[in-house]
Design a protein around this motif. Sequence first.
Motif, PDB file in Angstrom:
ATOM      1  N   ILE A 122      11.530  -1.846  -9.132  1.00 23.36           N
ATOM      2  CA  ILE A 122      10.723  -1.076  -8.189  1.00 23.36           C
ATOM      3  C   ILE A 122      10.058  -2.049  -7.219  1.00 23.36           C
ATOM      4  O   ILE A 122       9.355  -2.971  -7.631  1.00 23.36           O
ATOM      5  CB  ILE A 122       9.643  -0.250  -8.906  1.00 23.36           C
ATOM      6  N   HIS A 123      10.300  -1.838  -5.925  1.00 18.65           N
ATOM      7  CA  HIS A 123       9.664  -2.617  -4.875  1.00 18.65           C
ATOM      8  C   HIS A 123       8.865  -1.664  -3.994  1.00 18.65           C
ATOM      9  O   HIS A 123       9.424  -0.696  -3.464  1.00 18.65           O
ATOM     10  CB  HIS A 123      10.700  -3.359  -4.025  1.00 18.65           C
ATOM     11  N   ILE A 124       7.582  -1.924  -3.850  1.00 22.83           N
ATOM     12  CA  ILE A 124       6.715  -1.127  -2.987  1.00 22.83           C
ATOM     13  C   ILE A 124       6.392  -1.980  -1.766  1.00 22.83           C
ATOM     14  O   ILE A 124       5.947  -3.119  -1.904  1.00 22.83           O
ATOM     15  CB  ILE A 124       5.422  -0.725  -3.716  1.00 22.83           C
ATOM     16  N   VAL A 125       6.621  -1.416  -0.581  1.00 21.90           N
ATOM     17  CA  VAL A 125       6.443  -2.175   0.659  1.00 21.90           C
ATOM     18  C   VAL A 125       5.381  -1.503   1.514  1.00 21.90           C
ATOM     19  O   VAL A 125       5.508  -0.315   1.849  1.00 21.90           O
ATOM     20  CB  VAL A 125       7.756  -2.258   1.451  1.00 21.90           C
ATOM     21  N   VAL A 126       4.325  -2.252   1.853  1.00 24.46           N
ATOM     22  CA  VAL A 126       3.277  -1.729   2.717  1.00 24.46           C
ATOM     23  C   VAL A 126       2.994  -2.751   3.812  1.00 24.46           C
ATOM     24  O   VAL A 126       3.147  -3.951   3.617  1.00 24.46           O
ATOM     25  CB  VAL A 126       1.979  -1.417   1.938  1.00 24.46           C
ATOM     26  N   VAL A 127       2.578  -2.260   4.969  1.00 30.53           N
ATOM     27  CA  VAL A 127       2.273  -3.152   6.082  1.00 30.53           C
ATOM     28  C   VAL A 127       0.836  -3.642   5.980  1.00 30.53           C
ATOM     29  O   VAL A 127       0.570  -4.845   6.043  1.00 30.53           O
ATOM     30  CB  VAL A 127       2.524  -2.447   7.429  1.00 30.53           C
ATOM     31  N   ILE A 128      -0.106  -2.725   5.814  1.00 30.87           N
ATOM     32  CA  ILE A 128      -1.524  -3.082   5.740  1.00 30.87           C
ATOM     33  C   ILE A 128      -2.106  -2.511   4.452  1.00 30.87           C
ATOM     34  O   ILE A 128      -1.905  -1.335   4.142  1.00 30.87           O
ATOM     35  CB  ILE A 128      -2.288  -2.550   6.962  1.00 30.87           C
ATOM     36  N   ALA A 129      -2.821  -3.333   3.710  1.00 38.55           N
ATOM     37  CA  ALA A 129      -3.357  -2.923   2.411  1.00 38.55           C
ATOM     38  C   ALA A 129      -4.835  -3.248   2.301  1.00 38.55           C
ATOM     39  O   ALA A 129      -5.312  -4.230   2.857  1.00 38.55           O
ATOM     40  CB  ALA A 129      -2.596  -3.612   1.277  1.00 38.55           C
ATOM     41  N   ALA A 130      -5.551  -2.406   1.562  1.00 45.51           N
ATOM     42  CA  ALA A 130      -6.936  -2.669   1.201  1.00 45.51           C
ATOM     43  C   ALA A 130      -6.972  -3.185  -0.235  1.00 45.51           C
ATOM     44  O   ALA A 130      -6.147  -2.784  -1.065  1.00 45.51           O
ATOM     45  CB  ALA A 130      -7.776  -1.396   1.317  1.00 45.51           C
ATOM     46  N   PRO A 131      -7.924  -4.053  -0.566  1.00 46.81           N
ATOM     47  CA  PRO A 131      -8.022  -4.571  -1.941  1.00 46.81           C
ATOM     48  C   PRO A 131      -8.156  -3.457  -2.973  1.00 46.81           C
ATOM     49  O   PRO A 131      -7.612  -3.563  -4.080  1.00 46.81           O
ATOM     50  CB  PRO A 131      -9.267  -5.451  -1.901  1.00 46.81           C
ATOM     51  N   GLU A 132      -8.866  -2.383  -2.627  1.00 52.80           N
ATOM     52  CA  GLU A 132      -9.053  -1.284  -3.575  1.00 52.80           C
ATOM     53  C   GLU A 132      -7.722  -0.623  -3.936  1.00 52.80           C
ATOM     54  O   GLU A 132      -7.494  -0.239  -5.084  1.00 52.80           O
ATOM     55  CB  GLU A 132     -10.006  -0.236  -2.984  1.00 52.80           C
ATOM     56  N   GLY A 133      -6.840  -0.486  -2.940  1.00 54.72           N
ATOM     57  CA  GLY A 133      -5.542   0.113  -3.198  1.00 54.72           C
ATOM     58  C   GLY A 133      -4.667  -0.759  -4.074  1.00 54.72           C
ATOM     59  O   GLY A 133      -3.964  -0.268  -4.964  1.00 54.72           O
ATOM     60  N   ILE A 134      -4.699  -2.054  -3.829  1.00 51.26           N
ATOM     61  CA  ILE A 134      -3.930  -2.984  -4.659  1.00 51.26           C
ATOM     62  C   ILE A 134      -4.411  -2.922  -6.103  1.00 51.26           C
ATOM     63  O   ILE A 134      -3.610  -2.870  -7.047  1.00 51.26           O
ATOM     64  CB  ILE A 134      -4.033  -4.410  -4.096  1.00 51.26           C
ATOM     65  N   LYS A 135      -5.721  -2.906  -6.291  1.00 52.76           N
ATOM     66  CA  LYS A 135      -6.296  -2.829  -7.641  1.00 52.76           C
ATOM     67  C   LYS A 135      -5.862  -1.540  -8.337  1.00 52.76           C
ATOM     68  O   LYS A 135      -5.513  -1.545  -9.524  1.00 52.76           O
ATOM     69  CB  LYS A 135      -7.817  -2.903  -7.564  1.00 52.76           C
ATOM     70  N   TYR A 136      -5.847  -0.428  -7.593  1.00 50.41           N
ATOM     71  CA  TYR A 136      -5.449   0.857  -8.177  1.00 50.41           C
ATOM     72  C   TYR A 136      -3.985   0.823  -8.616  1.00 50.41           C
ATOM     73  O   TYR A 136      -3.634   1.337  -9.686  1.00 50.41           O
ATOM     74  CB  TYR A 136      -5.672   1.969  -7.161  1.00 50.41           C
ATOM     75  N   LEU A 137      -3.110   0.226  -7.816  1.00 53.09           N
ATOM     76  CA  LEU A 137      -1.708   0.109  -8.210  1.00 53.09           C
ATOM     77  C   LEU A 137      -1.558  -0.760  -9.449  1.00 53.09           C
ATOM     78  O   LEU A 137      -0.776  -0.448 -10.355  1.00 53.09           O
ATOM     79  CB  LEU A 137      -0.869  -0.469  -7.065  1.00 53.09           C
TER      80      LEU A 137
ATOM     81  N   MET B  52       0.673   2.156   5.098  1.00 55.35           N
ATOM     82  CA  MET B  52      -0.722   1.898   4.778  1.00 55.35           C
ATOM     83  C   MET B  52      -0.995   2.106   3.287  1.00 55.35           C
ATOM     84  O   MET B  52      -0.675   3.159   2.734  1.00 55.35           O
ATOM     85  CB  MET B  52      -1.628   2.824   5.588  1.00 55.35           C
ATOM     86  N   LEU B  53      -1.597   1.118   2.663  1.00 54.16           N
ATOM     87  CA  LEU B  53      -2.043   1.228   1.275  1.00 54.16           C
ATOM     88  C   LEU B  53      -3.560   1.247   1.283  1.00 54.16           C
ATOM     89  O   LEU B  53      -4.207   0.207   1.378  1.00 54.16           O
ATOM     90  CB  LEU B  53      -1.515   0.050   0.444  1.00 54.16           C
ATOM     91  N   ALA B  54      -4.134   2.440   1.205  1.00 60.05           N
ATOM     92  CA  ALA B  54      -5.585   2.599   1.240  1.00 60.05           C
ATOM     93  C   ALA B  54      -6.111   2.718  -0.187  1.00 60.05           C
ATOM     94  O   ALA B  54      -6.383   1.719  -0.844  1.00 60.05           O
ATOM     95  CB  ALA B  54      -5.967   3.804   2.091  1.00 60.05           C
ATOM     96  N   THR B  55      -6.193   3.937  -0.708  1.00 61.30           N
ATOM     97  CA  THR B  55      -6.655   4.109  -2.095  1.00 61.30           C
ATOM     98  C   THR B  55      -5.547   3.820  -3.095  1.00 61.30           C
ATOM     99  O   THR B  55      -5.825   3.522  -4.259  1.00 61.30           O
ATOM    100  CB  THR B  55      -7.148   5.542  -2.323  1.00 61.30           C
ATOM    101  N   GLY B  56      -4.301   3.944  -2.682  1.00 65.38           N
ATOM    102  CA  GLY B  56      -3.174   3.762  -3.599  1.00 65.38           C
ATOM    103  C   GLY B  56      -2.752   5.035  -4.297  1.00 65.38           C
ATOM    104  O   GLY B  56      -1.727   5.060  -4.988  1.00 65.38           O
TER     105      GLY B  56
ATOM    106  N   ASN C 178     -12.553   6.356   2.937  1.00 65.61           N
ATOM    107  CA  ASN C 178     -11.336   5.771   2.359  1.00 65.61           C
ATOM    108  C   ASN C 178     -10.283   5.434   3.405  1.00 65.61           C
ATOM    109  O   ASN C 178      -9.075   5.542   3.164  1.00 65.61           O
ATOM    110  CB  ASN C 178     -10.735   6.689   1.281  1.00 65.61           C
ATOM    111  N   TYR C 179     -10.744   5.001   4.587  1.00 62.12           N
ATOM    112  CA  TYR C 179      -9.855   4.460   5.602  1.00 62.12           C
ATOM    113  C   TYR C 179      -9.954   2.934   5.580  1.00 62.12           C
ATOM    114  O   TYR C 179     -11.024   2.374   5.325  1.00 62.12           O
ATOM    115  CB  TYR C 179     -10.213   4.979   6.986  1.00 62.12           C
ATOM    116  N   ILE C 180      -8.833   2.284   5.872  1.00 59.74           N
ATOM    117  CA  ILE C 180      -8.788   0.823   5.802  1.00 59.74           C
ATOM    118  C   ILE C 180      -9.540   0.215   6.981  1.00 59.74           C
ATOM    119  O   ILE C 180      -9.346   0.613   8.128  1.00 59.74           O
ATOM    120  CB  ILE C 180      -7.323   0.327   5.791  1.00 59.74           C
ATOM    121  N   ILE C 181     -10.384  -0.776   6.671  1.00 59.96           N
ATOM    122  CA  ILE C 181     -11.147  -1.507   7.672  1.00 59.96           C
ATOM    123  C   ILE C 181     -10.691  -2.966   7.682  1.00 59.96           C
ATOM    124  O   ILE C 181     -10.673  -3.591   6.623  1.00 59.96           O
ATOM    125  CB  ILE C 181     -12.665  -1.433   7.382  1.00 59.96           C
TER     126      ILE C 181
END
Length: 217
Positions: free
Chosen positions: A161-176, A138-142, A199-202
């Motif tokens: 570097i490869h980061i692998v997540v199953v479910i992501a929120a846009p906010e977490g992607i932006k933070y990364l 899970m990628l929530a806040t990042g 800060n839980y993914i919806i």
Amino acid sequence: MHIHYISEENSVLNHFLAQIRDVSVQQDRMRFRKNMERIGEIMAYELSKTLHYTACAISTPLGTKETSKITSPIVLCSILRAGLSLHHGFMSYFDEAENGFVSAYRHHYNNDDKFDILVEYQAAPSFKDKNLILVDPMLATGQSIVVVLEKLLKEQQPKEIHIVVVIAAPEGIKYLQENLPSNCHLWVASLDDKLNEKNYIIPGLGDAGDLAYGEKL
């Protein structure tokens, strides 16, 4: 950051994603873990297309076949505990990879919605000049991924570097994108709508670690 969204076209990946989200299915912990493992295998296959290969000749019982082999040394690293099932899927495909594990969790000092990320355990081989694959469902806040990578990268630098997540929120992607090197690769199985006030993914799926291994204190 190079972002790879791999569920945009229909495949069996979407079938397994549907099952890990479905409240009528996900309570079967063994099935949840197995589906996470299967998702890991599919994502490992997609990621493998970007690795480095060397041509080689293989002797068969009836002759010789020109083919290719992966020459990228790989270190798989998962964030405990939720990342373990996904990690097993990657191990099924990258069977010669070295493996590392890091604990990271949200610590709520005042039992409210504010938290810090604490990293209390790390066991990883050297990944200098190797391909580091960091898996976390899970990628929530990042914040967890950034804190873990900052800790891992203090003393050595991987080749990729490869980061692998199953479910992501846009906010977490932006933070990364704002806090990690631009040459990182982010692999996302499914992009969700947003984070809620806690800060839980919806719509998310709930707590991946609890669903896989039982509720924690």
